[in-house]
Write an enzyme that holds these catalytic residues in place. Structure first.
Site, PDB file in Angstrom:
ATOM      1  N   SER A   1       0.861  -1.185   0.000  1.00  0.00           N
ATOM      2  CA  SER A   1       0.000   0.000   0.000  1.00  0.00           C
ATOM      3  C   SER A   1       0.894   1.231   0.000  1.00  0.00           C
ATOM      4  O   SER A   1       2.060   1.166   0.412  1.00  0.00           O
ATOM      5  CB  SER A   1      -0.878   0.000   1.261  1.00  0.00           C
ATOM      6  OG  SER A   1      -1.512   1.256   1.459  1.00  0.00           O
TER       7      SER A   1
ATOM      8  N   TYR B   1      -1.938   0.301  10.584  1.00  0.00           N
ATOM      9  CA  TYR B   1      -1.857  -0.162   9.202  1.00  0.00           C
ATOM     10  C   TYR B   1      -0.508   0.215   8.598  1.00  0.00           C
ATOM     11  O   TYR B   1       0.106  -0.579   7.881  1.00  0.00           O
ATOM     12  CB  TYR B   1      -3.008   0.441   8.408  1.00  0.00           C
ATOM     13  CG  TYR B   1      -3.164  -0.110   7.010  1.00  0.00           C
ATOM     14  CD1 TYR B   1      -3.288  -1.473   6.783  1.00  0.00           C
ATOM     15  CD2 TYR B   1      -3.223   0.740   5.907  1.00  0.00           C
ATOM     16  CE1 TYR B   1      -3.455  -1.980   5.501  1.00  0.00           C
ATOM     17  CE2 TYR B   1      -3.395   0.249   4.623  1.00  0.00           C
ATOM     18  CZ  TYR B   1      -3.503  -1.120   4.421  1.00  0.00           C
ATOM     19  OH  TYR B   1      -3.666  -1.615   3.153  1.00  0.00           O
TER      20      TYR B   1
END
Length: 262
Positions: A148, A161
């Site tokens: 990501s 995250y």
């Protein structure tokens, strides 16, 4: 058309996270291009539905449901044995992962952090360790890890995250260095804002209105199919061509902190 390599025909891949979103779209697109795809995920009924769709479309490849949790090492070992019996694979696509919560560090949920680390880092580790021997033996193996933009840019409310994806990013970079001598190609795809069915919904505890607000006013956020197209392109390039890192964002997301909402 069936895609082949010098050592194997047809091409075959394991794709994790195939029950939904980017993983599902990637598995289906590979099958449409003639690959045998072992579609991995925890929800067997969704994998069966994916395989049924591939059959209905009469794709030149095949979707083989493989229901399991990527952090379950015994189940992963069972999949390796099944794949080896079928003739092996040349490509491992690690898409399984996800986010939980948007807490600041000071109020972060230990349970959410541990889940994200297991899903994004340890799951990828388990799959790589299990399939690397076969990918090395193939002679032209490929590993693609989906991380990501959160793996390279921190943001408020994203620390858990960030930490998980940065861990996966570091694993991927080390793997590339370690496996080059075995002619195993290692690719990292780093998506930005992707509007999928479940990502934000799961992250926000099932709150659909909060999940919808993430994408509100954003003109054309990426779709799962957009990212799948990039993943498939990367693994279908001639093996000596390695796209080390591919950052993909919608035009409306100029940076992690800059999103145009109209």
């Amino acid at each position: 058309m069936s895609h082949t390599t010098e050592n194997q025909s047809p091409r075959a891949a394991v794709v994790t996270g195939a029950t939904t979103g980017i993983g599902r779209a990637t598995a289906l697109e590979l099958a449409r291009r003639g690959w045998r795809v072992y579609a991995v995920g925890r929800r067997a009924e969704r994998l069966d539905a994916l395989a049924a769709q591939a059959r209905e479309e009469a794709v030149p490849g095949e979707v083989v449901p493989a229901p399991l949790d990527v952090t379950d090492e015994a189940a992963v070992a069972g999949l390796v044995a099944r794949v080896d019996t079928d003739g092996g694979i040349d490509t491992l696509v690690n898409i399984a992962g996800g986010a939980r919560g948007t807490d600041f560090v000071g109020a972060g949920s230990r349970e959410d952090w541990e889940w994200m680390y297991r899903a994004n880092v340890l799951g990828t580790l388990a799959m790589c360790q299990a399939f690397l021997p076969g990918l090395r033996a193939h002679g032209e193996g490929t590993v693609l890890n989906l991380t990501s933009t959160a793996a390279v840019t921190a943001y408020e409310g994203g620390a858990g995250y960030n930490a998980a994806k940065m861990g996966q990013h570091g694993l991927t970079a080390a793997l590339r260095l370690e496996e080059a001598e075995h002619n195993v190609r290692v690719i990292e795809v780093l998506p930005g804002m992707v509007h999928t069915e479940e990502f934000s919904l799961m992250r926000l505890g099932g709150d659909q209105s909060a999940a919808d607000a993430v994408y509100a006013g954003v003109e054309k956020p990426l779709t799962a199919e957009d990212v799948a197209e990039v993943c498939v392109h990367a693994v279908e390039l001639p093996h000596h061509v390695n796209l080390d890192q591919i950052v993909i964002r919608p035009v409306a997301q100029a940076a992690q902190h800059k999103v145009i909402r109209r």
